[in-house]
Design a protein around this motif. Structure first.
Motif, mmCIF file in Angstrom:
data_model
loop_
_atom_site.group_PDB
_atom_site.id
_atom_site.type_symbol
_atom_site.label_atom_id
_atom_site.label_comp_id
_atom_site.label_asym_id
_atom_site.label_seq_id
_atom_site.Cartn_x
_atom_site.Cartn_y
_atom_site.Cartn_z
ATOM 1 N N ASN A 13 0.804 -1.231 0.000
ATOM 2 C CA ASN A 13 0.000 0.000 0.000
ATOM 3 C C ASN A 13 0.832 1.274 0.000
ATOM 4 O OD1 ASN A 13 0.810 -0.888 2.580
ATOM 5 N ND2 ASN A 13 -0.560 0.557 3.553
ATOM 6 N N LEU A 16 8.171 0.983 -0.744
ATOM 7 C CA LEU A 16 8.750 0.098 -1.763
ATOM 8 C C LEU A 16 7.703 -0.859 -2.319
ATOM 9 C CD1 LEU A 16 12.191 -0.864 -0.115
ATOM 10 C CD2 LEU A 16 11.668 1.041 -1.654
ATOM 11 N N ARG A 36 -2.260 -4.516 5.509
ATOM 12 C CA ARG A 36 -3.108 -4.687 6.690
ATOM 13 C C ARG A 36 -4.498 -4.144 6.412
ATOM 14 N NH1 ARG A 36 1.247 -3.395 11.436
ATOM 15 N NH2 ARG A 36 1.892 -1.695 10.083
ATOM 16 N N ASN A 84 8.066 -7.895 1.453
ATOM 17 C CA ASN A 84 8.483 -6.501 1.589
ATOM 18 C C ASN A 84 8.073 -5.894 2.934
ATOM 19 O OD1 ASN A 84 8.905 -3.562 0.618
ATOM 20 N ND2 ASN A 84 6.717 -3.661 1.078
ATOM 21 N N TYR A 149 16.724 -3.841 14.819
ATOM 22 C CA TYR A 149 16.339 -3.942 13.404
ATOM 23 C C TYR A 149 17.334 -4.826 12.655
ATOM 24 C CZ TYR A 149 15.320 -2.232 8.628
ATOM 25 O OH TYR A 149 15.007 -2.136 7.294
ATOM 26 N N THR A 184 10.848 6.581 1.352
ATOM 27 C CA THR A 184 9.545 5.988 1.683
ATOM 28 C C THR A 184 9.144 6.544 3.048
ATOM 29 O OG1 THR A 184 10.455 4.164 2.954
ATOM 30 C CG2 THR A 184 10.299 3.823 0.566
ATOM 31 N N SER A 191 5.678 4.795 10.597
ATOM 32 C CA SER A 191 6.302 3.480 10.451
ATOM 33 C C SER A 191 7.349 3.196 11.531
ATOM 34 C CB SER A 191 6.993 3.358 9.079
ATOM 35 O OG SER A 191 6.051 3.098 8.081
HETATM 36 N N1 LIG Z 1 13.149 2.763 2.811
HETATM 37 C C1 LIG Z 1 14.337 2.372 3.198
HETATM 38 O O1 LIG Z 1 15.277 3.167 3.288
HETATM 39 C C2 LIG Z 1 14.592 0.914 3.493
HETATM 40 C C3 LIG Z 1 15.929 0.511 3.604
HETATM 41 C C4 LIG Z 1 16.217 -0.810 3.853
HETATM 42 C C5 LIG Z 1 15.181 -1.719 3.978
HETATM 43 N N2 LIG Z 1 13.884 -1.303 3.887
HETATM 44 C C6 LIG Z 1 12.846 -2.320 4.034
HETATM 45 O O2 LIG Z 1 11.908 -2.176 2.986
HETATM 46 C C7 LIG Z 1 10.667 -2.716 3.373
HETATM 47 C C8 LIG Z 1 9.564 -1.738 3.020
HETATM 48 O O3 LIG Z 1 9.713 -0.568 3.808
HETATM 49 P P1 LIG Z 1 9.461 0.884 3.189
HETATM 50 O O4 LIG Z 1 10.752 1.554 3.095
HETATM 51 O O5 LIG Z 1 8.609 0.785 1.986
HETATM 52 O O6 LIG Z 1 8.696 1.557 4.422
HETATM 53 P P2 LIG Z 1 7.195 2.090 4.561
HETATM 54 O O7 LIG Z 1 6.908 3.107 3.527
HETATM 55 O O8 LIG Z 1 7.102 2.480 6.000
HETATM 56 O O9 LIG Z 1 6.289 0.815 4.283
HETATM 57 C C9 LIG Z 1 6.277 -0.252 5.180
HETATM 58 C C10 LIG Z 1 5.220 -1.236 4.729
HETATM 59 O O10 LIG Z 1 5.272 -2.403 5.566
HETATM 60 C C11 LIG Z 1 3.946 -2.654 6.022
HETATM 61 N N3 LIG Z 1 3.902 -3.407 7.265
HETATM 62 C C12 LIG Z 1 4.543 -3.180 8.436
HETATM 63 N N4 LIG Z 1 4.206 -4.117 9.332
HETATM 64 C C13 LIG Z 1 3.336 -4.965 8.713
HETATM 65 C C14 LIG Z 1 2.628 -6.131 9.101
HETATM 66 N N5 LIG Z 1 2.710 -6.659 10.343
HETATM 67 N N6 LIG Z 1 1.844 -6.761 8.175
HETATM 68 C C15 LIG Z 1 1.709 -6.250 6.939
HETATM 69 N N7 LIG Z 1 2.320 -5.128 6.525
HETATM 70 C C16 LIG Z 1 3.125 -4.501 7.408
HETATM 71 C C17 LIG Z 1 3.320 -1.276 6.163
HETATM 72 O O11 LIG Z 1 1.922 -1.400 6.250
HETATM 73 P P3 LIG Z 1 1.005 -0.261 6.958
HETATM 74 O O12 LIG Z 1 0.779 0.802 5.920
HETATM 75 O O13 LIG Z 1 -0.238 -1.000 7.343
HETATM 76 O O14 LIG Z 1 1.776 0.246 8.141
HETATM 77 C C18 LIG Z 1 3.809 -0.665 4.853
HETATM 78 O O15 LIG Z 1 3.055 -1.115 3.782
HETATM 79 C C19 LIG Z 1 10.771 -3.028 4.874
HETATM 80 O O16 LIG Z 1 10.987 -4.410 5.039
HETATM 81 C C20 LIG Z 1 12.000 -2.237 5.287
HETATM 82 O O17 LIG Z 1 12.641 -2.815 6.412
HETATM 83 C C21 LIG Z 1 13.571 0.002 3.648
#
Ligand SMILES: NC(=O)c1ccc[n+]([C@@H]2O[C@H](COP(=O)([O-])OP(=O)(O)OC[C@H]3O[C@@H](n4cnc5c(N)ncnc54)[C@H](OP(=O)(O)O)[C@@H]3O)[C@@H](O)[C@H]2O)c1
Length: 277
Positions: A13, A16, A36, A84, A149, A184, A191
């Protein structure tokens, strides 16, 4: 035009996940986009006959089974699973309660295993599939303020390495994706989470760390659309990598810090390490 595949994406939603879902839809693939709250998927991605928005909290075993069943029912297969969904539990170790640490593992580690376990019987029956699991550069190196983390992501890296070997005979590939900083909501208060214990000895360090993360919120250089395009490329090749380091910052950390430090410790202590029989 590549063959049309079914992508199953968690946390689709926003961030990434939404970027990957958008890229897959634009390339003509079918996408089971889970979140969710599935209404937030439709709000982010719009409506398309190739899109199925499904409710999925990855910590919920029953929902994982139901989401996989609904995707297979609608599209007939799961060709690419993108693990993801996740979040950052940041803060120094002593300022983070065990309950927050368990919650981090419940999502990033056990939740990721949950949905993978639910999808694997379908992939094995197909004799084909590709699992991408988004870990992090924090899955390759520990830094001040990210022990919890990092631990949750290091755990996923070890699991994925074994899984890749276990699944290869079934024609299923596994790729660990290690992003650096991408723009993001990751560092947004919607988050990220910080510690829940105050230990005066860390006051200055914690405040500085928190400031640096807040300043970076929504300023990260990595472009989610470009990472998504990279995954679409990797999904089309016959022998995808076990690890894909995503972003120039992540390439720098792995290439200039993680690997040289590992090699140097091994070389420095080789004689002592090797003399233990
Ligand atoms: N952005 C970065 O710099 C970065 C760097 C390294 C790794 N990552 C990894 O990339 C992935 C995506 O993160 P993002 O950067 O896109 O952050 P984001 O914009 O905060 O998105 C996080 C996503 O994970 C979902 N989520 C969290 N807990 C969940 C659960 N229990 N069940 C289902 N969905 C859940 C959130 O859903 P809700 O909308 O319901 O909260 C949201 O869709 C994560 O695994 C993160 O650790 C990100």
């Amino acid at each position: 035009m590549p063959e049309q595949k079914t992508w199953f994406i968690t946390g689709a939603n926003r961030g990434l996940g939404a970027a990957i879902a958008t890229a897959a839809l634009n390339a003509g693939h079918r996408v089971a986009a889970t979140a969710r709250n599935p209404e937030t998927v439709t709000a982010a991605l719009g409506d398309s006959p190739n899109l199925l928005a499904l409710p999925l909290d990855i910590t919920d075993d029953a929902q994982a089974d139901a989401a996989v069943a609904a995707a297979v029912d609608r599209f007939g297969s799961i060709d690419v699973l993108v693990n993801n969904a996740g979040y950052g539990q940041l803060g120094v170790f002593e300022e983070t309660s065990m309950s927050l640490i368990r919650k981090q593992f419940d999502t990033n580690t056990f939740g990721t295993m949950n949905i993978t376990r639910a999808a694997l019987p379908t992939m094995r029956a197909q004799g084909a599939g590709h699992i991408f699991t988004i870990t992090s550069i924090s899955g390759t190196v520990g830094v001040v303020g990210s022990g919890t983390y990092s631990a949750s992501k290091f755990a996923v890296e070890g699991w994925m390495e074994s899984l890749a070997l276990e699944l290869a005979p079934f024609g299923i590939s596994a790729t660990i994706v290690e992003p650096g900083y991408f723009k993001t909501d990751f560092l947004d208060t919607s988050s990220v989470a910080y510690g829940d214990i105050v230990v005066d000895a860390y006051a200055e360090e914690s405040a500085q760390f928190r400031r640096s993360q807040d300043e970076m919120n929504h300023q990260q250089v990595g472009d989610p659309a470009k990472l998504a395009a990279a995954l679409l490329t990797l999904a089309e090749i016959d022998t995808p990598p076990l690890r894909f380091t995503a972003g120039a910052d992540a390439v720098h950390v792995v290439g200039e810090i993680v690997l040289p430090k590992r090699q140097s410790d091994l070389d420095t202590w080789r004689d002592l390490s090797s003399s233990l029989a």
